[in-house]
Design an enzyme around this catalytic site. Structure first.
Site, PDB file in Angstrom:
ATOM      1  N   ASN A   1       0.842  -1.199   0.000  1.00 14.44           N
ATOM      2  CA  ASN A   1       0.000   0.000   0.000  1.00 14.44           C
ATOM      3  C   ASN A   1       0.879   1.252   0.000  1.00 14.44           C
ATOM      4  O   ASN A   1       2.093   1.171   0.140  1.00 14.44           O
ATOM      5  CB  ASN A   1      -0.905  -0.015   1.246  1.00 14.44           C
ATOM      6  CG  ASN A   1      -2.187   0.795   1.027  1.00 14.44           C
ATOM      7  OD1 ASN A   1      -2.300   1.586   0.085  1.00 14.44           O
ATOM      8  ND2 ASN A   1      -3.140   0.586   1.900  1.00 14.44           N
ATOM      9  N   PHE A   2       0.239   2.391  -0.149  1.00 15.17           N
ATOM     10  CA  PHE A   2       0.869   3.710  -0.051  1.00 15.17           C
ATOM     11  C   PHE A   2       1.995   3.910  -1.056  1.00 15.17           C
ATOM     12  O   PHE A   2       2.993   4.563  -0.754  1.00 15.17           O
ATOM     13  CB  PHE A   2       1.371   3.982   1.372  1.00 15.17           C
ATOM     14  CG  PHE A   2       0.284   3.860   2.407  1.00 15.17           C
ATOM     15  CD1 PHE A   2      -0.779   4.744   2.404  1.00 15.17           C
ATOM     16  CD2 PHE A   2       0.308   2.848   3.347  1.00 15.17           C
ATOM     17  CE1 PHE A   2      -1.803   4.626   3.339  1.00 15.17           C
ATOM     18  CE2 PHE A   2      -0.709   2.717   4.288  1.00 15.17           C
ATOM     19  CZ  PHE A   2      -1.764   3.620   4.287  1.00 15.17           C
ATOM     20  N   LEU A   3       1.872   3.349  -2.243  1.00 12.51           N
ATOM     21  CA  LEU A   3       2.847   3.643  -3.292  1.00 12.51           C
ATOM     22  C   LEU A   3       2.619   5.077  -3.748  1.00 12.51           C
ATOM     23  O   LEU A   3       1.536   5.432  -4.206  1.00 12.51           O
ATOM     24  CB  LEU A   3       2.654   2.691  -4.478  1.00 12.51           C
ATOM     25  CG  LEU A   3       3.412   3.045  -5.761  1.00 12.51           C
ATOM     26  CD1 LEU A   3       4.912   3.116  -5.509  1.00 12.51           C
ATOM     27  CD2 LEU A   3       3.117   2.040  -6.853  1.00 12.51           C
TER      28      LEU A   3
ATOM     29  N   THR B   1      -4.347  -3.240  -4.003  1.00 14.27           N
ATOM     30  CA  THR B   1      -5.520  -2.722  -4.705  1.00 14.27           C
ATOM     31  C   THR B   1      -5.100  -1.537  -5.570  1.00 14.27           C
ATOM     32  O   THR B   1      -4.045  -0.941  -5.353  1.00 14.27           O
ATOM     33  CB  THR B   1      -6.601  -2.233  -3.723  1.00 14.27           C
ATOM     34  OG1 THR B   1      -6.007  -1.333  -2.799  1.00 14.27           O
ATOM     35  CG2 THR B   1      -7.251  -3.381  -2.984  1.00 14.27           C
TER      36      THR B   1
ATOM     37  N   LEU C   1      -6.655  -0.279   3.369  1.00 10.91           N
ATOM     38  CA  LEU C   1      -6.665   1.084   3.897  1.00 10.91           C
ATOM     39  C   LEU C   1      -6.190   2.102   2.875  1.00 10.91           C
ATOM     40  O   LEU C   1      -5.337   1.827   2.086  1.00 10.91           O
ATOM     41  CB  LEU C   1      -5.758   1.143   5.118  1.00 10.91           C
ATOM     42  CG  LEU C   1      -6.200   0.208   6.230  1.00 10.91           C
ATOM     43  CD1 LEU C   1      -5.172   0.205   7.346  1.00 10.91           C
ATOM     44  CD2 LEU C   1      -7.555   0.619   6.776  1.00 10.91           C
TER      45      LEU C   1
END
Lengths: 247, 548
Positions: free
Chosen positions: B259-261, B295, B548
């Site tokens: 996440n958080f790319l 995602t 998230l």
């Protein structure tokens, strides 16, 4: 014939401002198309003199349609120009200021197009306006910012009827309409049962409310939920308008 | 005068076509509307002759390399246009439709480079990259059996040295516990992370949120990866992984949740994202993990599920003013405010905030309830404690604003049966505000997101279990809305996953314009039910992971 129409210097100023304004990157295609249509109307001809581009030339066709729509919407080129200036103002154009920063936007364009290898790595800022156009391509992975789907999926086309103007709050357009059509029923319900005064109260357009009242709009007319304009403005939290109606 | 005209029309051309996503919307609406195709058949007839000469060899080659428009798409369009009836049937044939589709570069759509109907319209531009990765490739079809694509490697076969970054950049491992580094990630994300299509809203993950999301039990600091400018040390890119035990249908696998790319906007052209993905993969491999879940709003090869966002309006006035929502022409703001009014008090007896003493009971209830779904996280008590309680904030309710604690990220509630004292239900939502870009009146949109929940109505076998779950959840999540409203959230969001789909309408959620694609790395399984049912699986029931 329209070709005789000479747009004002303000128009040229606004057009030149928009030709370099980064704000254009943030507006929807429909606004860009409307600007395009108005511009062609005002500078080339009232409506396109070519045949409509094929369904599969989507961009060309959309632009052709926008041009045709502009001429259909604005009988008088002066109104088209007003509309152009209105959009330009919303996008940050300011007639008095723009003349003096003519240089700045040009530089901004150059900066925006600067080759990547020229990015000054020592002075990277997070200034969001400097790299327009790829805001959403943060790299791709993660969750998504979603907003409520609009009922029609796209922006509503401008509606220049009495009710449409009450919704959009376009005072100038409304004045023009009231001047030109003396026999309008100010209290007529639209297809959903709202009088213009309901709509202006609900959408929070103070000046339009004042104008409608001055023209004798009925303050007691009820909307489909049984609300008077005063009750409607109170429920919608438009207290400034509620005060006017309570007088 | 002439130059003026030229300049501006060029500009308009540019601005209309420059933004690919918007241009794409025009493209696709044209196909579906199918209005007046007559002109189209006229204008394509010239090209048709030319193309007819295309050699057989070229055709075969195109088929092999995927340049050919698939027959099913051509058939579908022919059928649709004929059905619309706006064009005389004899004017529509396979040939001219195929021609037109080729003209529109429909292959870009098919390959996921562009979107259909405003759906996943962003171009990640990394398809070359994904074709080299162990992910299901386009056109593969459903797998015969679930399982990995590439076998796991022994540690000594994993590449030991970090991947090469472009000149002037260097790797950096971020310590989220260090306030300075936490703030660096926060600043990078809040100015450069995900925005909506209109660039009106951008996620603003708080420092507390990052600590909650990135430090589950057993997390690896090495998976919090940054890229800095060598000279100035400015943080310009980030990607993270956290470990998770995931059940996908009948298999349980250790995965990393990626996440958080995020890459600084100015450096998007540097193609840092693929290097970040490769580097996090390498570091994950070094820990003996070879699968991942992630995602994206974009379609890349190949989603395992797609869910849609739904929104429950709480603060209508603000949602309208920030253009998050619109007043339909047939309605009024007053009516919308009235219809969306939320009661002041919750309705379920025994509803209270979750506490440490509830962890064991909730862990068991959650594990049982999640058996209803095909892809779910498996939490032990320690992980449940972190996930469900560690974001609760500091101090008393009210210390962080109305209905909130200071630094509160998560709101976790349980229902304790007043007579048996058993925990019968649990739900949780989290706070993820978005910056309202260029709005001085409302700088921040306060959004609550539905997270995990469980109810014993979904555990014990019963007749019409789904009906009972729906009824109970409608009350339970209805109370969540009340709590969120009392904590001054503007909107409450949920995806079509778990048991959400059946309750959204009753709770007055409206469909959003956002879709979320779920992906598994190095794992094959057939499509899971998300926004749509899959086979006999109802909508949502395939997906039990909330990202998230």
């Amino acid at each position: 014939m329209l070709t005789e129409y000479q747009p004002s210097s303000a128009f040229h100023n606004a057009a030149s401002h928009l030709s370099s304004a980064s704000s254009l990157n943030k507006v929807s295609t429909s606004v860009k198309l409307e600007l395009y249509g108005l511009f062609k109307y005002l500078t080339v001809a009232k409506s396109p003199n070519t045949s409509r581009p094929s369904l599969f030339d989507m961009t060309g066709r959309a632009k052709w349609d926008a041009w045709a729509a502009a001429s259909k919407k604005h009988e008088n080129p002066a109104n088209a120009e007003l509309r152009y200036l209105e959009i330009a103002t919303n996008l940050g154009w300011n007639e008095s200021e723009s003349s003096k920063d003519e240089e700045a936007p040009q530089q901004a364009i150059k900066a925006g197009k600067k080759d990547v290898d020229e990015i000054d790595l020592d002075n990277l800022s997070d200034d969001e306006d400097e790299t327009p156009g790829n805001a959403s391509a943060s790299g791709g992975l993660g969750v998504v910012v979603s907003t409520l789907n609009q009922v029609d999926g796209v922006e509503q086309p401008m509606d220049h009827s009495l009710h449409g103007l009450a919704v959009s709050g376009e005072l100038t357009g409304l004045k023009l309409l009231l001047d030109s059509s003396k026999n309008l029923d100010l209290n007529a319900p639209d297809e959903y049962g709202y009088a213009p005064l309901h709509l202006a109260c609900d959408r929070g357009h103070v000046e339009v409310v004042k104008l409608l009242l001055a023209q004798g709009a009925n303050k007691e007319v009820k909307d489909p939920d049984g609300l008077t304009p005063l009750e409607l403005s109170q429920e919608a939290g438009r207290m400034d308008i509620a005060e006017i109606l309570a007088i | 005068m002439a130059t003026q005209e030229d300049n501006t029309s060029d500009l308009e051309l540019q601005s209309v076509s420059e933004s690919e996503s918007e241009a794409e919307e025009i493209h696709t609406s044209g196909v579906t509307e199918g209005s007046s195709t007559q002109q189209a058949s006229g204008s394509t007839s010239n090209k048709k002759k030319k193309k007819k000469k295309k050699s057989k060899a070229k055709k075969i080659f195109d088929k092999l390399t995927g340049n050919e428009i698939p027959q099913e798409i051509v058939d579908r369009v022919v059928e649709q246009v004929k059905k619309d009836g706006t064009v005389a049937s004899e004017d529509i044939n396979e040939e001219n439709v195929r021609e037109a589709l080729e003209h529109m570069k429909i292959m870009d759509v098919v390959k996921g480079k562009a979107g259909i109907g405003g759906f996943n319209r962003k171009d990640m531009g990394e398809h070359k990259f994904w074709s080299t990765q162990p992910v299901p490739q386009p056109g593969e079809g459903p797998p015969e059996a679930d399982g990995y694509i590439d076998p796991s490697k022994p540690p000594e076969e994993v590449r030991q040295e970090p991947y090469q970054l472009p000149e002037h950049f260097e790797w950096s491992t971020l310590d989220i516990d260090d306030p300075v580094q936490n703030k660096e990630v926060y600043d990078l994300l809040s100015l450069n992370y995900v925005e909506d299509d209109q660039a009106a809203f951008r996620f603003k993950y708080s420092g507390e949120f990052l600590a909650w999301a990135l430090k589950p039990p057993g997390y690896h600091k090495e998976w919090h990866i940054g890229v800095r400018v060598s000279k100035t040390k400015k943080l310009v890119a980030f990607i993270s992984g956290i470990p998770m035990k995931l059940r996908v249908r009948q298999n349980t696998i250790m995965v990393t949740e990626i996440n958080f790319l995020c890459v600084l906007k100015k450096l998007r052209s540097k193609r840092l994202a693929p290097v970040l993905i490769k580097e996090v993969t390498r570091r994950v491999h070094l820990k003996g993990i070879f699968q991942a879940i992630y995602t994206a709003g974009v379609v890349i090869p190949t989603p395992v599920a797609v869910c849609r966002y739904y929104h429950r309006s709480l603060n209508i006035q603000k949602l309208i003013d920030t253009k998050f929502s619109f007043i339909p022409r047939s309605s009024t703001l007053a009516r919308m405010i009235r219809l969306n009014k939320v009661p002041e008090n919750t309705s379920l007896p025994g509803l209270r905030q979750m506490e440490g003493k509830d962890v064991d009971a909730v862990t068991v209830l959650f594990a049982e309830y999640m058996k209803r779904f095909d892809m779910v996280p498996l939490f032990n008590a320690e992980e449940a404690r972190h996930t469900f309680l560690s974001g609760a904030g500091r101090g008393e309710v009210g210390s962080g604003g109305t209905g909130r604690r200071e630094g509160q990220v998560t709101w976790s509630y349980v229902v304790e049966d007043p007579s048996t004292k058993k925990i019968t239900d649990f739900f949780m939502f989290y706070s993820l505000p978005s910056t309202v870009i260029n709005n001085l009146t409302y700088p921040l949109l306060e959004a609550a997101y539905l997270f995990y929940y469980a109810t014993d109505a979904g555990v014990a076998p019963a007749d019409d279990q789904d009906g009972k779950v729906k009824k109970r959840l409608t009350t339970l999540i209805g109370d969540a809305l009340i709590i969120a409203n009392n904590a001054k959230f503007d909107v409450f969001n949920a995806l079509t996953l778990m048991d959400n789909a059946p309750i959204l309408q009753d709770l007055k959620f409206g469909p959003g314009d956002g879709f979320l694609n779920f992906y598994l790395y190095n794992w094959r399984t057939s499509t899971l039910a998300g926004v749509n049912p899959e086979g006999d699986r109802p909508a949502g029931r395939g997906v039990g992971v909330v990202m998230l």
